[in-house]
Every structure is written in C-alpha cells, then in structure tokens.
Design a protein around this motif. Structure first.
Motif, PDB file in Angstrom:
ATOM      1  N   ALA A  78       0.839  -1.203   0.000  1.00 48.47           N
ATOM      2  CA  ALA A  78       0.000   0.000   0.000  1.00 48.47           C
ATOM      3  C   ALA A  78       0.871   1.248   0.000  1.00 48.47           C
ATOM      4  O   ALA A  78       0.598   2.204  -0.733  1.00 48.47           O
ATOM      5  CB  ALA A  78      -0.930  -0.009   1.218  1.00 48.47           C
TER       6      ALA A  78
ATOM      7  N   MET B  33       2.447   1.805  -3.463  1.00 44.93           N
ATOM      8  CA  MET B  33       1.462   2.257  -4.441  1.00 44.93           C
ATOM      9  C   MET B  33       0.997   3.685  -4.162  1.00 44.93           C
ATOM     10  O   MET B  33       0.773   4.469  -5.083  1.00 44.93           O
ATOM     11  CB  MET B  33       0.244   1.321  -4.463  1.00 44.93           C
ATOM     12  CG  MET B  33       0.541  -0.099  -4.900  1.00 44.93           C
ATOM     13  SD  MET B  33       1.759  -0.220  -6.203  1.00 44.93           S
ATOM     14  CE  MET B  33       0.873   0.516  -7.540  1.00 44.93           C
ATOM     15  N   LEU B  34       0.897   4.010  -2.873  1.00 44.46           N
ATOM     16  CA  LEU B  34       0.503   5.381  -2.525  1.00 44.46           C
ATOM     17  C   LEU B  34       1.525   6.371  -3.043  1.00 44.46           C
ATOM     18  O   LEU B  34       1.196   7.352  -3.704  1.00 44.46           O
ATOM     19  CB  LEU B  34       0.392   5.516  -1.000  1.00 44.46           C
ATOM     20  CG  LEU B  34      -0.953   5.161  -0.384  1.00 44.46           C
ATOM     21  CD1 LEU B  34      -0.820   5.079   1.123  1.00 44.46           C
ATOM     22  CD2 LEU B  34      -1.997   6.208  -0.748  1.00 44.46           C
TER      23      LEU B  34
ATOM     24  N   VAL C  58       1.928   5.909  -7.162  1.00 48.25           N
ATOM     25  CA  VAL C  58       0.776   5.975  -8.068  1.00 48.25           C
ATOM     26  C   VAL C  58      -0.319   6.925  -7.564  1.00 48.25           C
ATOM     27  O   VAL C  58      -0.673   7.899  -8.227  1.00 48.25           O
ATOM     28  CB  VAL C  58       0.146   4.565  -8.280  1.00 48.25           C
ATOM     29  CG1 VAL C  58      -1.082   4.659  -9.174  1.00 48.25           C
ATOM     30  CG2 VAL C  58       1.180   3.624  -8.884  1.00 48.25           C
ATOM     31  N   ILE C  59      -0.852   6.636  -6.385  1.00 47.86           N
ATOM     32  CA  ILE C  59      -2.054   7.345  -5.951  1.00 47.86           C
ATOM     33  C   ILE C  59      -1.773   8.802  -5.604  1.00 47.86           C
ATOM     34  O   ILE C  59      -2.470   9.702  -6.075  1.00 47.86           O
ATOM     35  CB  ILE C  59      -2.713   6.602  -4.757  1.00 47.86           C
ATOM     36  CG1 ILE C  59      -3.107   5.188  -5.188  1.00 47.86           C
ATOM     37  CG2 ILE C  59      -3.951   7.358  -4.261  1.00 47.86           C
ATOM     38  CD1 ILE C  59      -3.643   4.306  -4.078  1.00 47.86           C
ATOM     39  N   LEU C  60      -0.732   9.038  -4.789  1.00 46.77           N
ATOM     40  CA  LEU C  60      -0.459  10.428  -4.406  1.00 46.77           C
ATOM     41  C   LEU C  60      -0.076  11.299  -5.606  1.00 46.77           C
ATOM     42  O   LEU C  60      -0.559  12.428  -5.717  1.00 46.77           O
ATOM     43  CB  LEU C  60       0.606  10.492  -3.297  1.00 46.77           C
ATOM     44  CG  LEU C  60       0.216   9.812  -1.978  1.00 46.77           C
ATOM     45  CD1 LEU C  60       1.240  10.119  -0.888  1.00 46.77           C
ATOM     46  CD2 LEU C  60      -1.169  10.214  -1.510  1.00 46.77           C
TER      47      LEU C  60
ATOM     48  N   GLU D 110      -3.477  11.761  -7.591  1.00 50.61           N
ATOM     49  CA  GLU D 110      -4.598  12.408  -6.922  1.00 50.61           C
ATOM     50  C   GLU D 110      -4.272  13.771  -6.333  1.00 50.61           C
ATOM     51  O   GLU D 110      -5.105  14.657  -6.305  1.00 50.61           O
ATOM     52  CB  GLU D 110      -5.140  11.492  -5.808  1.00 50.61           C
ATOM     53  CG  GLU D 110      -5.739  10.197  -6.316  1.00 50.61           C
ATOM     54  CD  GLU D 110      -6.960  10.422  -7.199  1.00 50.61           C
ATOM     55  OE1 GLU D 110      -7.680  11.397  -6.977  1.00 50.61           O
ATOM     56  OE2 GLU D 110      -7.163   9.618  -8.129  1.00 50.61           O
ATOM     57  N   TYR D 111      -3.060  13.897  -5.807  1.00 50.15           N
ATOM     58  CA  TYR D 111      -2.758  15.132  -5.087  1.00 50.15           C
ATOM     59  C   TYR D 111      -1.550  15.882  -5.659  1.00 50.15           C
ATOM     60  O   TYR D 111      -1.150  16.908  -5.126  1.00 50.15           O
ATOM     61  CB  TYR D 111      -2.488  14.821  -3.609  1.00 50.15           C
ATOM     62  CG  TYR D 111      -3.651  14.158  -2.904  1.00 50.15           C
ATOM     63  CD1 TYR D 111      -4.888  14.790  -2.832  1.00 50.15           C
ATOM     64  CD2 TYR D 111      -3.503  12.905  -2.319  1.00 50.15           C
ATOM     65  CE1 TYR D 111      -5.955  14.184  -2.192  1.00 50.15           C
ATOM     66  CE2 TYR D 111      -4.566  12.293  -1.667  1.00 50.15           C
ATOM     67  CZ  TYR D 111      -5.791  12.936  -1.610  1.00 50.15           C
ATOM     68  OH  TYR D 111      -6.847  12.344  -0.975  1.00 50.15           O
TER      69      TYR D 111
ATOM     70  N   ILE E 108       1.440  14.921  -5.437  1.00 48.22           N
ATOM     71  CA  ILE E 108       2.577  14.733  -4.529  1.00 48.22           C
ATOM     72  C   ILE E 108       3.422  13.604  -5.103  1.00 48.22           C
ATOM     73  O   ILE E 108       2.954  12.480  -5.226  1.00 48.22           O
ATOM     74  CB  ILE E 108       2.095  14.365  -3.112  1.00 48.22           C
ATOM     75  CG1 ILE E 108       1.198  15.469  -2.560  1.00 48.22           C
ATOM     76  CG2 ILE E 108       3.273  14.097  -2.187  1.00 48.22           C
ATOM     77  CD1 ILE E 108       0.488  15.090  -1.270  1.00 48.22           C
TER      78      ILE E 108
ATOM     79  N   LEU F 239      -4.865  -1.827  -7.206  1.00 51.28           N
ATOM     80  CA  LEU F 239      -4.577  -0.530  -6.603  1.00 51.28           C
ATOM     81  C   LEU F 239      -4.472   0.569  -7.652  1.00 51.28           C
ATOM     82  O   LEU F 239      -4.896   1.691  -7.433  1.00 51.28           O
ATOM     83  CB  LEU F 239      -3.287  -0.589  -5.779  1.00 51.28           C
ATOM     84  CG  LEU F 239      -3.410  -1.370  -4.471  1.00 51.28           C
ATOM     85  CD1 LEU F 239      -2.083  -1.386  -3.754  1.00 51.28           C
ATOM     86  CD2 LEU F 239      -4.472  -0.763  -3.581  1.00 51.28           C
TER      87      LEU F 239
ATOM     88  N   PRO G  70      -8.083   4.805  -8.058  1.00 53.71           N
ATOM     89  CA  PRO G  70      -8.473   6.208  -8.241  1.00 53.71           C
ATOM     90  C   PRO G  70      -9.257   6.427  -9.525  1.00 53.71           C
ATOM     91  O   PRO G  70     -10.037   7.354  -9.615  1.00 53.71           O
ATOM     92  CB  PRO G  70      -7.142   6.951  -8.285  1.00 53.71           C
ATOM     93  CG  PRO G  70      -6.153   6.001  -7.699  1.00 53.71           C
ATOM     94  CD  PRO G  70      -6.641   4.642  -8.074  1.00 53.71           C
TER      95      PRO G  70
ATOM     96  N   ALA H 178      -4.121  -4.808   1.848  1.00 57.72           N
ATOM     97  CA  ALA H 178      -3.282  -3.793   1.190  1.00 57.72           C
ATOM     98  C   ALA H 178      -4.157  -2.676   0.610  1.00 57.72           C
ATOM     99  O   ALA H 178      -3.830  -1.495   0.728  1.00 57.72           O
ATOM    100  CB  ALA H 178      -2.444  -4.437   0.087  1.00 57.72           C
TER     101      ALA H 178
ATOM    102  N   PHE I 266      -5.231  -0.495   3.468  1.00 51.37           N
ATOM    103  CA  PHE I 266      -4.144   0.414   3.866  1.00 51.37           C
ATOM    104  C   PHE I 266      -4.000   1.552   2.849  1.00 51.37           C
ATOM    105  O   PHE I 266      -3.789   2.707   3.215  1.00 51.37           O
ATOM    106  CB  PHE I 266      -2.815  -0.346   3.970  1.00 51.37           C
ATOM    107  CG  PHE I 266      -2.613  -1.064   5.277  1.00 51.37           C
ATOM    108  CD1 PHE I 266      -2.764  -0.394   6.487  1.00 51.37           C
ATOM    109  CD2 PHE I 266      -2.261  -2.412   5.304  1.00 51.37           C
ATOM    110  CE1 PHE I 266      -2.578  -1.054   7.701  1.00 51.37           C
ATOM    111  CE2 PHE I 266      -2.075  -3.082   6.507  1.00 51.37           C
ATOM    112  CZ  PHE I 266      -2.227  -2.400   7.708  1.00 51.37           C
ATOM    113  N   ALA I 267      -4.098   1.216   1.569  1.00 52.61           N
ATOM    114  CA  ALA I 267      -3.960   2.245   0.527  1.00 52.61           C
ATOM    115  C   ALA I 267      -5.078   3.277   0.642  1.00 52.61           C
ATOM    116  O   ALA I 267      -4.843   4.487   0.519  1.00 52.61           O
ATOM    117  CB  ALA I 267      -3.964   1.593  -0.859  1.00 52.61           C
TER     118      ALA I 267
END
Lengths: 193, 224
Positions: free
Chosen positions: A24, A27-28, A31-33, A36-37, A39, B13, B17, B208, B211-212
């Motif tokens: 997690a 990936m945050l 990919v995600i941060l 999405e933000y 960052i 994952l 989004p 996971a 958590f993400a």
C-alpha cells in the motif's frame, strides 16, 4: 462462521500485514499520491505520466490584470491603477425562485477585467455559489464564494479567465424569494444562462 | 507472496483512483442531484454503492468465508441497517463529519475485516471479537461516509426526507446488485481447488487495498 482451514501462525500474520502495508505504501507514493494530489516525492509519477498537478497549480490565478494583458486586450497597469479597454456598463437583474428552485445570472467577461457587484435576496436567505467557467466549458467551473442562507453579497471581482462568471442561487425556504443583483464594470453582458 | 498475487494487487490498486473521481460524486451528478427528484436520488444511491470500491471491498471481506446464504443475509442486513441509521441521522440532523477522516476509517474497516478473516485477532490476542457486532459498527461508520457524500450538495430542505430515504433505498438496491455479482464470482472461485491456497493471499490483497485507502484519505485530509 467458516474460516481458513489451518490458521496461519502469528508470525506469518505479522509478516503478511507488513507486506500489505508495504505494498500500500509503495502504491501510494508512486501511483495514488502523484495522480490524486500532485505529490510525487520519488519522481516515478512524472516518469510514468501519472503525475497530475494539483488544481491550484494547474491553473494559476493571474494576480492582476497586468498578468493577463496582451491576448485579451487588457492594458498593462502599474500600481493601483486599472485601465480597461472594455466599455463600461451597469446592469440590474432580478429572479424569483420558488421553494427548492435554483437559478444563475452570469456576466461574460475577458480575463483580467473587473466588476463591482451587489446582490440581495428578499423573502429569505439563499444558498449561493459564486463561480465561473472559461468559454471552453470542458474545463469545468471554478467556485469563488459559497454561502448558505445568505441574504446578500457585495464585492469586487476580477475574472481569472475569459468566460462567464456569476452566481448560482438556490432557495431552500418553503416560500418564494426574489434575488436582485446589480453589477457595474467592464464586461460584455449580464445574462441568464 | 506469489508473483501472481503481487501483480493482482498492483492492478487493483492502480485501478482504484480511476474508478471514481478524486472524492465523491461527479459534477454532472451534482447538478442532477441538486435539480432532480426522488428518482434521481434513488439512482445515484445505487450508483454510489456499485461504483463505491470502499464499500464493496468491505462487503467482499465480510462474505469471504460465509458459505450459507442465511449467514450472508444476516451479515449484509446488519451492515445495511448500520449504514442506513447513520446516513439518515447524519443528513437529517445536519451532522457534519469530515469526509476524509470517515473514509480513512472506512479504509481501516477493510483492513480490520481482512485481518479478522485471517484469524489474526485470535492468533495475536487469543480472542475472536464479535464479528456481527463489528459488521454493524463499521456499518454505522460507512453510513456517515454516505452522508458526507450527500452533504456535498446544496440540498433543498423542503422535501429532504423522502429524497434521503430514496438515496438510502438506492444504496440498498446497489448493494444487492453488487453482492449478487460478488457472490456469483465467489461461488465459482470456491469450487476451484486453488481457493484454499489463494484465500490467504486474497485477504492480504484486500488488506493492502484497505491500507492504501487509509493513506489516500489521510493524505487528502492533510493537504486539503
């Protein structure tokens, strides 16, 4: 309740949890941060093209009419003086809203142009969203000032981009209200979209 | 963990989004909701549930080891009652809870359920927390999450209650539809010999994702 046939050991579960948290985390950050933000500490988001700048950074607000000069014909200014090439005009419009009803009044303006506004609601407060969108409506709208159960709103406004800028009022009272807006300044027209 | 699981996790994952916008409901749906009637709320409630990966992940975790339809019915009802209570209460009383924090707790509920499925609480603490109570409790939290989505809109106070009830009914319809799809897929999966081997890895993947979601929402809380 049924469950796993042979229960995993405590140590295996701790490892599994750490693995899950680590996946997690990776990936945050990668990919995600970035997506999405905006960052992107590792730079991987930019490398993969997933990076998306935060909204504020993507469309910087011109800080003065001077910064929007040129393309839109607004003359560059110095100090507190603001010069306009758009003819001056004043308008007044009213709209009566039934219970639950909403309506918009907008001014068509070039980037960097300004107007003074004053609106009042008679019969009860209204929810208001002062917002605007560029002529290319696919870019979406931008909110400037929102309020709930407001009886009036007054101020000066500078268009951050060429487009239509104005108000959305909604009457959440049980009885009708009438909203009247007065504008003066440098814009093409005041209208009900 | 096998490579296959890792790849599956990454794919899941990465898709997260993209499934929904950054937060909540799209601009087009927003206008639909502010102007639309009861049917619009019914539809959008169902749409929110079917495309709401956080609720679906939790639901997936809840039914993972439920083999009998009777158990599925009991647990899903507990979840539905829980989130209906707080959705109705939250919107009608005007209680505002921070959307990011609620969604972070919803992410935690996914982690909790995955750990519960893996028997982690028995292994670590020697006790099995009441699974029915946990599902009901997290149902209440999910309801507050649904309420914050609705509260993003300028909802007319006049005739609000029927619209909230319609939204809630839509959520339940969406849940039944999503659940049917999940149960069908699970039924096929359980019949395969590999299920018992993959069950452990699958719950780690769910964890996971939880958590993400937590990291995603907590970051949103701090940057917004």
């Amino acid at each position: 309740m049924s469950t796993l046939a042979d229960l995993p050991s405590s140590g295996r579960l701790v490892r599994a949890t750490l693995v899950a948290a680590a996946i997690a985390g990776v990936m945050l950050v990668t990919v995600i941060l970035p997506a999405e933000y905006g960052i992107d500490p590792t730079g991987i988001g930019r490398a993969t093209g997933l990076y998306r700048a935060p909204e504020a950074a993507a469309e910087p607000l011109p800080t003065s009419a001077a910064s929007a000069a040129g393309a839109d014909g607004v003359t560059a200014t110095a100090g507190s003086l603001f010069k306009s090439v758009t003819p001056f005009r004043s308008d007044e419009m009213s709209v009566t809203l039934a219970s639950g009803e909403g309506a918009e009044i907008k001014a068509q303006m070039a980037a960097g142009e300004r107007l003074i506004f004053s609106w009042t609601s008679v019969g009860g407060g209204v929810d208001v969203d002062m917002h605007g969108e560029s002529l290319d409506t696919s870019a979406g709208d931008r909110s400037y000032w929102t309020g709930e159960f407001e009886a009036d709103g007054h101020g000066a406004f500078e268009a951050p981009m060429t487009g239509n800028h104005g108000w959305f009022w909604q009457n959440l009272n049980d009885t009708p209200v009438t909203v009247t807006v007065k504008t003066s300044g440098f814009y093409t027209r005041l209208f009900r979209p | 963990m096998p490579v296959v699981t890792l790849v599956a996790t990454l794919t899941l994952l990465m898709g997260l989004p993209a499934v929904l916008g950054a937060h909540g409901v799209s601009a087009a749906d927003r206008a639909f909701m502010e102007q639309g009637g009861v049917m619009a709320f019914l539809y959008l409630g169902a749409k929110h549930m079917v495309t709401g990966y956080d609720h679906l992940l939790f639901l997936f975790g809840v039914i993972f080891f439920l083999y009998r339809m009777r158990d599925v019915g009991i647990y899903v009802t507990l979840f539905a009652v829980g989130h209906s209570v707080t959705l109705l209460y939250g919107v009608l009383s005007g209680t505002h809870v921070d959307a990011y924090l609620v969604d972070a707790v919803i992410g935690f509920s996914v982690v909790y359920k995955a750990l519960d499925n893996l028997g982690a609480f028995r292994a670590w603490f020697g006790v099995q927390p009441d699974t029915k109570a946990a599902v009901f409790l997290f149902g209440l939290i999910h309801g507050f999450g649904l309420a914050t989505k609705l509260q993003d809109f300028a909802l007319p106070r006049a005739g609000l209650a029927p619209k909230i009830v319609a939204f809630n009914a839509g959520v339940e319809i969406g849940q039944v539809l999503a659940l049917a799809a999940i149960l069908l897929a699970m039924a096929y999966w359980r019949r395969t010999a590999a299920f018992s081997r993959q069950a452990f890895a699958a719950n780690v993947v769910v964890m996971a994702c939880g958590f993400a979601l937590m990291g995603y929402q907590l970051t949103g809380y701090f940057v917004s």
